[in-house]
Design a protein around this motif. Sequence first.
Motif, mmCIF file in Angstrom:
data_model
loop_
_atom_site.group_PDB
_atom_site.id
_atom_site.type_symbol
_atom_site.label_atom_id
_atom_site.label_comp_id
_atom_site.label_asym_id
_atom_site.label_seq_id
_atom_site.Cartn_x
_atom_site.Cartn_y
_atom_site.Cartn_z
ATOM 1 N N TYR A 100 20.303 47.823 48.673
ATOM 2 C CA TYR A 100 19.820 46.580 49.302
ATOM 3 C C TYR A 100 18.301 46.498 49.268
ATOM 4 O O TYR A 100 17.718 45.473 48.882
ATOM 5 N N MET A 101 17.630 47.581 49.657
ATOM 6 C CA MET A 101 16.163 47.591 49.686
ATOM 7 C C MET A 101 15.573 47.474 48.286
ATOM 8 O O MET A 101 14.573 46.791 48.083
ATOM 9 N N PHE A 102 16.205 48.142 47.315
ATOM 10 C CA PHE A 102 15.699 48.122 45.944
ATOM 11 C C PHE A 102 15.651 46.701 45.402
ATOM 12 O O PHE A 102 14.619 46.248 44.884
ATOM 13 N N TYR A 103 16.748 45.969 45.523
ATOM 14 C CA TYR A 103 16.790 44.623 44.954
ATOM 15 C C TYR A 103 16.075 43.604 45.831
ATOM 16 O O TYR A 103 15.460 42.661 45.315
ATOM 17 N N LEU A 110 8.675 39.488 42.835
ATOM 18 C CA LEU A 110 8.658 38.337 41.933
ATOM 19 C C LEU A 110 8.203 37.072 42.673
ATOM 20 O O LEU A 110 7.426 36.274 42.139
ATOM 21 N N LEU A 111 8.664 36.894 43.912
ATOM 22 C CA LEU A 111 8.237 35.741 44.701
ATOM 23 C C LEU A 111 6.749 35.830 45.057
ATOM 24 O O LEU A 111 6.043 34.826 45.073
ATOM 25 N N LEU A 112 6.272 37.038 45.334
ATOM 26 C CA LEU A 112 4.847 37.221 45.611
ATOM 27 C C LEU A 112 4.002 36.888 44.384
ATOM 28 O O LEU A 112 2.923 36.292 44.494
ATOM 29 N N VAL A 144 5.755 35.558 54.433
ATOM 30 C CA VAL A 144 6.942 35.876 55.234
ATOM 31 C C VAL A 144 8.201 35.454 54.497
ATOM 32 O O VAL A 144 9.199 36.202 54.443
ATOM 33 N N LEU A 145 8.180 34.259 53.899
ATOM 34 C CA LEU A 145 9.340 33.772 53.150
ATOM 35 C C LEU A 145 9.627 34.642 51.930
ATOM 36 O O LEU A 145 10.787 34.845 51.561
ATOM 37 N N ALA A 146 8.561 35.169 51.290
ATOM 38 C CA ALA A 146 8.740 36.007 50.103
ATOM 39 C C ALA A 146 9.524 37.270 50.418
ATOM 40 O O ALA A 146 10.244 37.800 49.564
ATOM 41 N N TRP A 147 9.397 37.777 51.645
ATOM 42 C CA TRP A 147 10.180 38.954 52.060
ATOM 43 C C TRP A 147 11.507 38.554 52.702
ATOM 44 O O TRP A 147 12.516 39.236 52.527
ATOM 45 N N LEU A 148 11.501 37.457 53.432
ATOM 46 C CA LEU A 148 12.680 37.069 54.204
ATOM 47 C C LEU A 148 13.803 36.505 53.336
ATOM 48 O O LEU A 148 14.978 36.835 53.541
ATOM 49 N N VAL A 149 13.466 35.667 52.357
ATOM 50 C CA VAL A 149 14.490 35.013 51.530
ATOM 51 C C VAL A 149 15.321 36.026 50.737
ATOM 52 O O VAL A 149 16.556 36.005 50.801
ATOM 53 N N PRO A 150 14.699 36.947 49.966
ATOM 54 C CA PRO A 150 15.532 37.953 49.272
ATOM 55 C C PRO A 150 16.318 38.830 50.240
ATOM 56 O O PRO A 150 17.469 39.192 49.959
ATOM 57 N N ALA A 151 15.719 39.171 51.380
ATOM 58 C CA ALA A 151 16.408 40.015 52.363
ATOM 59 C C ALA A 151 17.687 39.338 52.851
ATOM 60 O O ALA A 151 18.734 39.982 52.982
ATOM 61 N N CYS A 152 17.623 38.049 53.101
ATOM 62 C CA CYS A 152 18.810 37.310 53.569
ATOM 63 C C CYS A 152 19.845 37.166 52.455
ATOM 64 O O CYS A 152 21.054 37.317 52.695
ATOM 65 N N HIS A 153 19.383 36.882 51.235
ATOM 66 C CA HIS A 153 20.299 36.730 50.106
ATOM 67 C C HIS A 153 21.109 38.004 49.884
ATOM 68 O O HIS A 153 22.342 37.961 49.765
ATOM 69 N N PHE A 154 20.431 39.143 49.828
ATOM 70 C CA PHE A 154 21.114 40.398 49.509
ATOM 71 C C PHE A 154 21.839 40.985 50.719
ATOM 72 O O PHE A 154 22.709 41.845 50.549
ATOM 73 N N ALA A 155 21.508 40.526 51.910
ATOM 74 C CA ALA A 155 22.231 40.994 53.101
ATOM 75 C C ALA A 155 23.692 40.547 53.051
ATOM 76 O O ALA A 155 24.589 41.292 53.462
ATOM 77 N N VAL A 156 23.929 39.355 52.520
ATOM 78 C CA VAL A 156 25.302 38.840 52.418
ATOM 79 C C VAL A 156 26.134 39.731 51.497
ATOM 80 O O VAL A 156 27.242 40.157 51.842
ATOM 81 N N GLN A 157 25.601 40.021 50.311
ATOM 82 C CA GLN A 157 26.330 40.843 49.343
ATOM 83 C C GLN A 157 26.551 42.254 49.866
ATOM 84 O O GLN A 157 27.622 42.849 49.664
ATOM 85 N N ILE A 202 16.155 33.082 43.210
ATOM 86 C CA ILE A 202 14.957 33.853 43.582
ATOM 87 C C ILE A 202 14.462 34.744 42.445
ATOM 88 O O ILE A 202 13.590 35.580 42.661
ATOM 89 N N GLY A 203 15.033 34.554 41.259
ATOM 90 C CA GLY A 203 14.593 35.314 40.092
ATOM 91 C C GLY A 203 14.130 34.419 38.968
ATOM 92 O O GLY A 203 12.935 34.367 38.635
ATOM 93 N N ILE A 204 15.042 33.667 38.407
ATOM 94 C CA ILE A 204 14.728 32.837 37.246
ATOM 95 C C ILE A 204 13.822 31.663 37.615
ATOM 96 O O ILE A 204 12.832 31.387 36.924
#
Length: 319
Positions: A100-103, A110-112, A144-157, A202-204
């Motif tokens: 989770y942390m890696f991705y 990438l967002l930064l 804050v969004l650059a860290w929060l958005v990926p964290a929320c996306h990958f938390a679901v998976q 959050i990638g492409i």
Amino acid sequence: MNRVTNTTYITLDGYVEIRQYKWLYFIVLLTAYVLIICSNLSIVCIIVLYKELNKPMYIIIAALLVNSVFFSTNIYPKLLIDFLSEKQVISYPFCLMQLYMFYSLSFSELLLLAIMAFDRYVAICKPLRYPTIMRQATVRTLLVLAWLVPACHFAVQTAVSVNLKLCRLTVKAVFCNNGFTALYCAFPKIISIYGVMTITNIGICPLIFVLFSYTKILIVSCKSCGKVKKKAAQTCLPHLLVLFNFSLLIVYHGVVVRVASDLPNTFNFIMTIQIITCHPLFNPFIYGLKINAINKYVKIYTIPRLGKRFISPLIPDKI
């Protein structure tokens, strides 16, 4: 096999000749980790301490370097422990956390970089509107969004993966990566679709935005005077180098994860170590050497003054 519990352990089978070279691996990787922490945090401290560097571009650079520290800390301590352990295993919950942390941190980077591209686009293409667009509050919100958005996306998976059934307990890797999904008896198709949507969102999309921004900067620079061209080259080149290096590593990692079983273990091991070492070390040296405003203060810290200030904190009297 029963449902996965906290006592389930995964064997990391990506190491090469670990019994013979464990102390060499340990010393080399420990040195790399110390260099990563020291070099990244040194630049961050310089940016924080000097008022001249308390500007959006440098604040975003500091965020990138902090992200590199988190990224490395997610992998290196466990890696160093494994080098000195008889068995290279990891508990299933910890493996999910590491994955989770890696991705999450990779996509945050990438967002930064996309935020950095936006900052440079406004600074060069819309200089008169820069103070109103890139305000401190705006920059903080974007970070804050650059860290929060990926964290929320990958938390679901990750949450869905907790209760999935495992049919294998050995993965050909030195830390938990996306190849870990091959261990499941069945991986829900809906999660695979969700993963594709996540990578797109959050990638492409950020990558396309970055390419668009720097293309506009290039067009504006070519039509402008030499001063604008010089400014664009000095501030954008380091970011482009970091983006290019990061993109290569991510693409390589994505490819290797899917064909790891077809490649020699030695090749996989060497390239994986490069992925987790080169990029976190690459960033602070690029920003510290290529951006003049930071390089000036790096020299102040690294080249001692003569006389009574030789061993004192080297902070200029006036900024």
